[in-house]
Design a protein around this motif. Structure first.
Motif, short mmCIF file in Angstrom:
data_model
loop_
_atom_site.label_atom_id
_atom_site.label_comp_id
_atom_site.label_asym_id
_atom_site.label_seq_id
_atom_site.Cartn_x
_atom_site.Cartn_y
_atom_site.Cartn_z
N GLU A 33 -1.81 3.26 -4.84
CA GLU A 33 -2.76 3.21 -5.71
C GLU A 33 -4.08 2.39 -5.39
OE1 GLU A 33 -3.46 1.26 -10.25
OE2 GLU A 33 -1.62 2.05 -9.79
N THR A 34 -3.73 1.21 -4.74
CA THR A 34 -4.87 0.35 -4.32
C THR A 34 -5.51 1.23 -2.97
OG1 THR A 34 -3.69 -1.52 -5.19
CG2 THR A 34 -5.47 -1.99 -3.70
N ALA A 35 -4.60 1.51 -2.03
CA ALA A 35 -4.92 2.06 -0.96
C ALA A 35 -5.90 3.13 -1.12
CB ALA A 35 -3.90 2.20 -0.08
N GLU A 36 -5.56 4.08 -2.13
CA GLU A 36 -6.33 5.26 -2.46
C GLU A 36 -7.59 5.14 -3.10
OE1 GLU A 36 -5.77 8.62 -1.96
OE2 GLU A 36 -4.06 7.95 -0.86
N LEU A 37 -7.75 3.79 -3.75
CA LEU A 37 -9.02 3.43 -4.00
C LEU A 37 -9.97 2.95 -2.91
CD1 LEU A 37 -8.26 1.26 -7.24
CD2 LEU A 37 -9.42 3.46 -7.29
N GLU A 41 -13.62 4.08 -0.63
CA GLU A 41 -14.71 3.06 -0.33
C GLU A 41 -14.93 2.60 1.10
OE1 GLU A 41 -13.98 -0.91 -2.54
OE2 GLU A 41 -13.25 0.23 -4.34
N VAL A 42 -14.11 2.76 1.92
CA VAL A 42 -14.46 2.33 3.45
C VAL A 42 -14.32 3.64 4.12
CG1 VAL A 42 -13.52 -0.08 2.85
CG2 VAL A 42 -11.80 1.93 4.01
N ASP A 46 -5.99 9.50 5.24
CA ASP A 46 -4.59 9.62 4.97
C ASP A 46 -3.59 8.72 6.01
OD1 ASP A 46 -5.06 10.71 2.56
OD2 ASP A 46 -4.63 12.74 3.00
N ALA A 47 -4.04 9.24 7.22
CA ALA A 47 -3.28 8.50 8.39
C ALA A 47 -3.40 7.01 8.41
CB ALA A 47 -3.83 9.22 9.75
N ASP A 48 -4.81 6.68 8.21
CA ASP A 48 -4.88 5.03 8.09
C ASP A 48 -3.95 4.62 7.07
OD1 ASP A 48 -6.84 5.21 9.95
OD2 ASP A 48 -8.38 5.47 8.51
N VAL A 49 -3.86 5.07 5.86
CA VAL A 49 -3.09 4.61 4.83
C VAL A 49 -1.51 4.62 5.30
CG1 VAL A 49 -1.97 4.99 2.40
CG2 VAL A 49 -4.51 5.36 3.10
N GLN A 50 -1.28 5.58 5.88
CA GLN A 50 0.37 5.77 6.46
C GLN A 50 0.54 4.65 7.47
OE1 GLN A 50 2.87 7.51 5.36
NE2 GLN A 50 1.42 8.10 3.78
N LEU A 66 -9.66 -0.73 5.49
CA LEU A 66 -8.71 -0.49 4.58
C LEU A 66 -7.97 -1.57 4.07
CD1 LEU A 66 -7.30 1.81 2.69
CD2 LEU A 66 -5.76 2.29 4.55
N ARG A 67 -7.29 -2.14 5.03
CA ARG A 67 -6.52 -3.30 4.94
C ARG A 67 -7.18 -4.46 4.28
NH1 ARG A 67 -2.33 -2.37 9.72
NH2 ARG A 67 -2.57 -0.37 9.92
#
Length: 143
Positions: A33-37, A41-42, A46-50, A66-67
């Protein structure tokens, strides 16, 4: 599989690695949820989240940002780009269920990583902290 997350986040991820009694699904849901927000912003993908979820090194600058964003939203990375050790300690208590042995490991990892020298750039700093968490967790048999 235990995970180390404060990637802490990443912080939520730090806690996941530290306890089996901890609700890993809830932590991952909160992280996502936080990563999607943060993704919006940045400008991350999706690959970065994974990649962050798999504790892989960031492949892009956006992935590093993102991190940083996630760590800031979890109040683990301060506005100065450094780890907030007090907030980290509170998250560690939360995610270890106050198990003394697990809490000790979490605090050791947090203290070790808080002491490293990191770049001034918050995105680069978050990546350095993330990799420190991963390395320290592996050395302690948490990953």
């Amino acid at each position: 599989m235990q995970r180390f997350v404060i990637s802490v986040a990443l912080v939520a991820l730090l806690g996941a690695a530290l306890t089996k009694a901890f609700d890993e699904k809830a932590a991952m849901a909160k992280f996502l949820e936080t990563a999607e927000l943060c993704k919006g912003e940045v400008g991350a993908s999706d690959a970065d989240v994974q990649s962050a979820m798999k504790h892989e090194p960031a492949a892009t600058y956006e992935s590093k940002c993102l991190r940083a964003c996630v760590m800031k939203k979890f109040n683990v990375l301060g506005e100065n780009g450094k780890l907030d050790t007090e907030a980290g300690r509170e998250k560690a208590k939360q995610y270890t269920g106050n198990d003394p042995a697990k809490l000790k490991l979490a605090l050791e990892i947090g203290d070790t990583c808080a002491a490293i020298s990191v770049p001034e750039d918050h995105c680069e700093a978050a990546e350095a902290y993330s990799m420190c968490f991963k390395t320290e967790a592996k050395q302690r048999g948490l990953m």
